[in-house]
Scaffold this motif. Structure first.
Motif, PDB file in Angstrom:
ATOM      1  N   VAL A 197       0.842  -1.192   0.000  1.00 21.34           N
ATOM      2  CA  VAL A 197       0.000   0.000   0.000  1.00 21.34           C
ATOM      3  C   VAL A 197       0.878   1.242   0.000  1.00 21.34           C
ATOM      4  O   VAL A 197       1.850   1.341   0.748  1.00 21.34           O
ATOM      5  CB  VAL A 197      -0.923   0.000   1.233  1.00 21.34           C
ATOM      6  N   ASP A 198       0.524   2.195  -0.863  1.00 22.17           N
ATOM      7  CA  ASP A 198       1.206   3.485  -0.912  1.00 22.17           C
ATOM      8  C   ASP A 198       0.521   4.424   0.089  1.00 22.17           C
ATOM      9  O   ASP A 198      -0.549   4.971  -0.190  1.00 22.17           O
ATOM     10  CB  ASP A 198       1.136   4.051  -2.330  1.00 22.17           C
ATOM     11  N   LEU A 199       1.136   4.606   1.247  1.00 19.38           N
ATOM     12  CA  LEU A 199       0.520   5.394   2.316  1.00 19.38           C
ATOM     13  C   LEU A 199       0.531   6.892   2.030  1.00 19.38           C
ATOM     14  O   LEU A 199      -0.101   7.661   2.759  1.00 19.38           O
ATOM     15  CB  LEU A 199       1.228   5.114   3.640  1.00 19.38           C
ATOM     16  N   THR A 200       1.219   7.317   0.979  1.00 21.40           N
ATOM     17  CA  THR A 200       1.277   8.744   0.666  1.00 21.40           C
ATOM     18  C   THR A 200       0.154   9.178  -0.270  1.00 21.40           C
ATOM     19  O   THR A 200      -0.059  10.378  -0.467  1.00 21.40           O
ATOM     20  CB  THR A 200       2.625   9.088   0.007  1.00 21.40           C
ATOM     21  N   ALA A 201      -0.559   8.238  -0.850  1.00 22.29           N
ATOM     22  CA  ALA A 201      -1.599   8.553  -1.840  1.00 22.29           C
ATOM     23  C   ALA A 201      -2.984   8.478  -1.200  1.00 22.29           C
ATOM     24  O   ALA A 201      -3.173   7.800  -0.186  1.00 22.29           O
ATOM     25  CB  ALA A 201      -1.508   7.599  -3.025  1.00 22.29           C
ATOM     26  N   PRO A 202      -3.984   9.161  -1.776  1.00 20.42           N
ATOM     27  CA  PRO A 202      -5.340   9.110  -1.217  1.00 20.42           C
ATOM     28  C   PRO A 202      -6.006   7.756  -1.436  1.00 20.42           C
ATOM     29  O   PRO A 202      -5.608   6.976  -2.306  1.00 20.42           O
ATOM     30  CB  PRO A 202      -6.081  10.218  -1.983  1.00 20.42           C
ATOM     31  N   VAL A 203      -7.017   7.509  -0.635  1.00 17.51           N
ATOM     32  CA  VAL A 203      -7.851   6.314  -0.763  1.00 17.51           C
ATOM     33  C   VAL A 203      -9.006   6.648  -1.708  1.00 17.51           C
ATOM     34  O   VAL A 203      -9.627   7.707  -1.584  1.00 17.51           O
ATOM     35  CB  VAL A 203      -8.407   5.888   0.612  1.00 17.51           C
ATOM     36  N   VAL A 204      -9.300   5.769  -2.657  1.00 18.19           N
ATOM     37  CA  VAL A 204     -10.403   6.006  -3.589  1.00 18.19           C
ATOM     38  C   VAL A 204     -11.621   5.217  -3.120  1.00 18.19           C
ATOM     39  O   VAL A 204     -11.561   4.001  -2.959  1.00 18.19           O
ATOM     40  CB  VAL A 204     -10.036   5.605  -5.025  1.00 18.19           C
ATOM     41  N   VAL A 205     -12.707   5.935  -2.862  1.00 18.56           N
ATOM     42  CA  VAL A 205     -13.956   5.314  -2.430  1.00 18.56           C
ATOM     43  C   VAL A 205     -14.924   5.375  -3.608  1.00 18.56           C
ATOM     44  O   VAL A 205     -15.139   6.446  -4.189  1.00 18.56           O
ATOM     45  CB  VAL A 205     -14.549   6.039  -1.205  1.00 18.56           C
ATOM     46  N   ARG A 206     -15.504   4.215  -3.955  1.00 18.38           N
ATOM     47  CA  ARG A 206     -16.378   4.151  -5.131  1.00 18.38           C
ATOM     48  C   ARG A 206     -17.744   3.575  -4.750  1.00 18.38           C
ATOM     49  O   ARG A 206     -17.839   2.701  -3.886  1.00 18.38           O
ATOM     50  CB  ARG A 206     -15.775   3.267  -6.223  1.00 18.38           C
ATOM     51  N   ALA A 207     -18.753   4.058  -5.448  1.00 22.27           N
ATOM     52  CA  ALA A 207     -20.092   3.485  -5.358  1.00 22.27           C
ATOM     53  C   ALA A 207     -20.679   3.444  -6.760  1.00 22.27           C
ATOM     54  O   ALA A 207     -20.223   4.167  -7.661  1.00 22.27           O
ATOM     55  CB  ALA A 207     -20.988   4.298  -4.429  1.00 22.27           C
ATOM     56  N   TYR A 208     -21.697   2.605  -6.932  1.00 26.68           N
ATOM     57  CA  TYR A 208     -22.300   2.418  -8.257  1.00 26.68           C
ATOM     58  C   TYR A 208     -23.810   2.549  -8.170  1.00 26.68           C
ATOM     59  O   TYR A 208     -24.432   2.144  -7.189  1.00 26.68           O
ATOM     60  CB  TYR A 208     -21.915   1.047  -8.826  1.00 26.68           C
ATOM     61  N   LEU A 209     -24.373   3.122  -9.227  1.00 21.44           N
ATOM     62  CA  LEU A 209     -25.823   3.243  -9.365  1.00 21.44           C
ATOM     63  C   LEU A 209     -26.204   2.861 -10.788  1.00 21.44           C
ATOM     64  O   LEU A 209     -25.453   3.154 -11.734  1.00 21.44           O
ATOM     65  CB  LEU A 209     -26.276   4.691  -9.101  1.00 21.44           C
ATOM     66  N   PRO A 210     -27.350   2.207 -10.974  1.00 22.35           N
ATOM     67  CA  PRO A 210     -27.785   1.911 -12.345  1.00 22.35           C
ATOM     68  C   PRO A 210     -28.093   3.199 -13.089  1.00 22.35           C
ATOM     69  O   PRO A 210     -28.603   4.160 -12.513  1.00 22.35           O
ATOM     70  CB  PRO A 210     -29.052   1.065 -12.137  1.00 22.35           C
ATOM     71  N   GLU A 211     -27.749   3.229 -14.379  1.00 20.76           N
ATOM     72  CA  GLU A 211     -28.001   4.423 -15.175  1.00 20.76           C
ATOM     73  C   GLU A 211     -29.438   4.377 -15.689  1.00 20.76           C
ATOM     74  O   GLU A 211     -29.712   4.001 -16.831  1.00 20.76           O
ATOM     75  CB  GLU A 211     -27.016   4.542 -16.340  1.00 20.76           C
TER      76      GLU A 211
END
Length: 303
Positions: free
Chosen positions: A53-67
């Motif tokens: 893990v690169d502790l210097t980079a941000p964490v990406v949080v993702r969610a999904y919704l049907p289009e």
């Protein structure tokens, strides 16, 4: 969840500082379809067989919704909630893009390579590997669980240490089914894998078949509404709010002498959750940390 299947999805992603990741995940989990994926910045280690893990980079949080119309309405509410959160917690504006399921799968194929976690070799079905008894063939589909995230790795390592051959296991929030498959590979008698997301259930069932474990793993859509089982080992890689909400049902489903592995939480929430489960009769056994994420091991005494 009653949402019609769609060929296209809206992906909402936030590159959040570590201190804001938990709050962002709570908002995205409230409005997203079937929960969130929290992606640590991961890079191959120098040996080439694992990741770090690169502790210097941000964490990406993702969610999904049907289009579709319903998905667009939920997107509006989600973006409004994130706007309010940004007034008190600093993080960048969310990014929204339309994603076809085929594009999603192709993106994973570019980045998901065979890697080792504890005693396991985790590999996608398109990779050429020499299989052994602890090889996990995983195609995540649109579900969380490739073995790259620190909480998944913590759960895999702890399962390898704690599981007693022949016992009954619950994998709560199974995602791709990786923990259920690992439990079966370790010698569990029967495994129940639950998830509220129909896409995760579909991916988990496919992976169970891919690993030829359909007789020992049952995948079902749903969650714990009360005590069930009982189970000798419960693997719950969820989030801090969900672990707190389901605590009575989880604690009530643990057999005498059973152990719970609870993960998906940041280190800052560990004491709070440990106390919550202790109030329900579980004793703390150990705690493990990786890249700001924690896994708690708790047990029920012999009654």
């Amino acid at each position: 969840m009653g949402t019609p299947m769609s060929t296209n999805w809206l992906e909402i992603s936030v590159a959040a500082p570590r201190e804001a990741a938990d709050a962002v995940a709570e908002v995205l989990g409230r409005y997203g379809h079937g929960g969130v994926a929290i992606e640590e910045p991961i890079r191959p280690d120098p040996e080439g067989e694992g990741y770090e893990v690169d502790l210097t980079a941000p964490v990406v949080v993702r969610a999904y919704l049907p289009e579709n119309a319903a998905g667009r309405r939920r997107l509006g509410r989600l973006l409004q909630a994130l706007w309010h959160l940004r007034q008190v917690v600093e993080f960048p504006e969310p990014e929204v893009r339309t994603l076809a399921e085929a594009d999603w799968a192709h993106a994973w194929k570019e980045h998901f390579r065979p890697h080792r976690v504890g005693p396991f070799l985790i590999a996608p079905p398109w990779a050429e590997v020499t299989a052994d008894g602890l090889t996990l063939i995983i195609d995540p589909g649109p579900a969380f669980g490739t073995g790259l995230h620190p909480t998944t790795q913590l759960c895999l390592e702890l399962a390898a240490e704690l599981l007693r051959p022949g016992e009954t296991v619950l994998d709560l929030g199974t995602g791709s089914g990786i923990l259920a498959i690992a439990a079966a590979r370790l010698g569990a008698g029967q495994v129940l894998a639950l998830d509220i997301d129909p896409l995760a259930v579909k991916a988990a069932r496919a992976n169970v078949r891919r690993n030829r474990l359909s007789r020992r793993i049952r995948v079902a859509r749903g969650t714990l509404k009360g005590p069930a089982g009982p189970f000798g080992l419960i693997l719950a890689n969820l989030s801090a709010p969900v672990l707190a909400e389901l605590a009575p049902a989880i604690a009530g489903s643990l057999a005498p002498g059973g152990r719970l592995v609870a993960s998906g939480l940041l280190v800052g929430r560990a004491d709070e959750l440990e106390a919550r489960y202790a109030d329900l009769g579980l004793r703390p056994i150990s705690r493990r940390v990786s890249a700001d994420w924690a896994a708690l091991v708790m047990g029920r005494g012999q009654e």
